[in-house]
Structures are given as structure tokens and as C-alpha cells.
Write a protein that holds these residues in place. Structure first.
Motif, mmCIF file in Angstrom:
data_model
loop_
_atom_site.group_PDB
_atom_site.id
_atom_site.type_symbol
_atom_site.label_atom_id
_atom_site.label_comp_id
_atom_site.label_asym_id
_atom_site.label_seq_id
_atom_site.Cartn_x
_atom_site.Cartn_y
_atom_site.Cartn_z
ATOM 1 N N PHE A 138 0.830 -1.204 0.000
ATOM 2 C CA PHE A 138 0.000 0.000 0.000
ATOM 3 C C PHE A 138 0.865 1.255 0.000
ATOM 4 O O PHE A 138 0.627 2.192 -0.764
ATOM 5 C CB PHE A 138 -0.929 -0.004 1.228
ATOM 6 N N ARG A 177 0.933 3.896 -3.156
ATOM 7 C CA ARG A 177 0.487 5.271 -2.929
ATOM 8 C C ARG A 177 1.638 6.247 -3.114
ATOM 9 O O ARG A 177 1.481 7.297 -3.730
ATOM 10 C CB ARG A 177 -0.100 5.421 -1.536
ATOM 11 N N LEU A 184 0.954 9.098 -6.144
ATOM 12 C CA LEU A 184 0.572 10.469 -5.808
ATOM 13 C C LEU A 184 1.410 11.534 -6.521
ATOM 14 O O LEU A 184 0.856 12.539 -6.962
ATOM 15 C CB LEU A 184 0.549 10.670 -4.299
ATOM 16 N N ILE A 224 -7.365 10.623 1.258
ATOM 17 C CA ILE A 224 -5.996 10.215 1.586
ATOM 18 C C ILE A 224 -5.820 10.100 3.097
ATOM 19 O O ILE A 224 -5.362 9.072 3.608
ATOM 20 C CB ILE A 224 -4.974 11.213 0.998
ATOM 21 N N ASP A 243 -5.495 6.671 5.556
ATOM 22 C CA ASP A 243 -4.302 6.529 6.398
ATOM 23 C C ASP A 243 -4.650 6.346 7.873
ATOM 24 O O ASP A 243 -3.862 5.776 8.623
ATOM 25 C CB ASP A 243 -3.387 7.745 6.242
ATOM 26 N N GLN A 277 1.879 11.830 4.605
ATOM 27 C CA GLN A 277 0.795 11.998 3.635
ATOM 28 C C GLN A 277 -0.090 13.202 3.983
ATOM 29 O O GLN A 277 -0.551 13.912 3.095
ATOM 30 C CB GLN A 277 -0.050 10.729 3.554
#
Length: 162
Positions: free
Chosen positions: A73, A77, A81, A117, A121, A135
Motif C-alpha cells: 500500500f 500510494r 501520488l 488520503i 491513512d 501523507q
């Protein structure tokens, strides 16, 4: 004689109405300095978001290189991004050239993306706390863009259509 006067008055009224409709009281929306400034800030915001996203990817690489666990993951990500930042920047450039569709997309994504997002998280076990913080920091420029796209200058440049 009365008919000629009525016709002349009607013609004058029509000319005055047409003249009023064709004149503008201010600069065109994209000539307005506030509009230009807001769109420039949005473009710069996506550049900053891309740079922060690339830094987050480097952090994942560094953590994985030091032997600490990094899950799929986080890799996916962290890689996607920064790529999304490029696409969003291009849409913002298109909006600054007058594309209402691009503006609406940027405006919508700038609201939904930080919520999605950060929300994902925060799900326990998805990622470590440090990654969630990184993030969240990456999303700060996007939150600013969400506010920018709702500013009075950009609402005037891209009025709602029905």
C-alpha cells in the motif's frame, strides 16, 4: 407623425438596451489580476504537492533500504501520488486557459482527495503513523487549493451553469 415618433423612440430604446448588454463594467474574468493570481497559486500548489509527494516516495525508499517493513500500500500510494500531481497541474493549466471542465475537476478533486488520503491513512493497520503524517503534510497544499478554487475571483471567472 405619431407613428414615426413611436418608431424612433423604440429604435433608440433598443439601441440603448443593446449597448448596455454589450459593455462590461470591469475586466474580462481571466484578465482580472485576482483570477490570475488564484490560478497561479493553484498551479504552484500542485507543484509543491508533487515535490512533497516525491519526497514521501524517497522516504519510503529510504525506510525500505534501511530494513524496516514497508507494505505494498505504501509503495503504490507513494509512487502514484506524485504522478497524480502532474495530471492535476496540467488540469489547472487548462483551467487557467479557460476550461470550465478542468476547473470543475480540479475544484472537486481538491476537496475529495485530502479527505480520502488522510481518511484511509487513519484506518488502523494500513500504514505506520509516520507515513500518515507524511501523507497529511503532502495534502496541505491541496487543501489550500480547495479554498482557492472557491474564492470569489474564481467563482466569478467560472460561474455556475445550469
Amino acid at each position: 407623425m405619431e407613428t414615426n415618433k413611436l418608431t424612433a423612440d423604440t429604435a433608440k430604446l433598443t439601441a440603448d438596451t443593446t449597448a448596455d448588454r454589450n459593455t462590461t463594467t470591469g475586466p474580462a474574468p481571466f484578465d482580472d489580476p485576482r483570477t490570475r493570481e488564484a490560478l497561479d497559486k493553484a498551479q504552484n500548489g500542485f507543484k509543491l504537492y508533487g515535490a512533497l509527494g516525491a519526497t514521501a516516495l524517497l522516504a519510503v525508499v529510504a525506510v525500505a533500504g534501511s530494513g524496516h517493513p514497508v507494505n505494498t500500500f505504501m509503495w503504490v500510494r507513494a509512487a502514484l501520488l506524485p504522478l497524480i500531481a502532474v495530471l492535476l497541474h496540467r488540469m489547472t493549466v487548462s483551467a487557467s486557459r479557460g476550461s470550465r471542465r478542468s476547473f470543475e475537476r480540479v475544484s472537486s478533486v481538491a476537496v475529495v482527495m485530502p479527505i480520502a488520503i488522510v481518511g484511509v491513512d487513519l484506518i488502523p493497520g494500513v500504514c505506520p503513523f509516520w507515513y500518515a503524517v507524511v501523507q497529511t503534510v503532502c495534502m496541505l497544499p491541496v487543501v489550500r487549493i480547495a479554498f482557492l478554487t472557491r474564492s470569489s475571483a474564481l467563482r466569478a471567472a467560472f460561474p455556475r451553469t445550469r
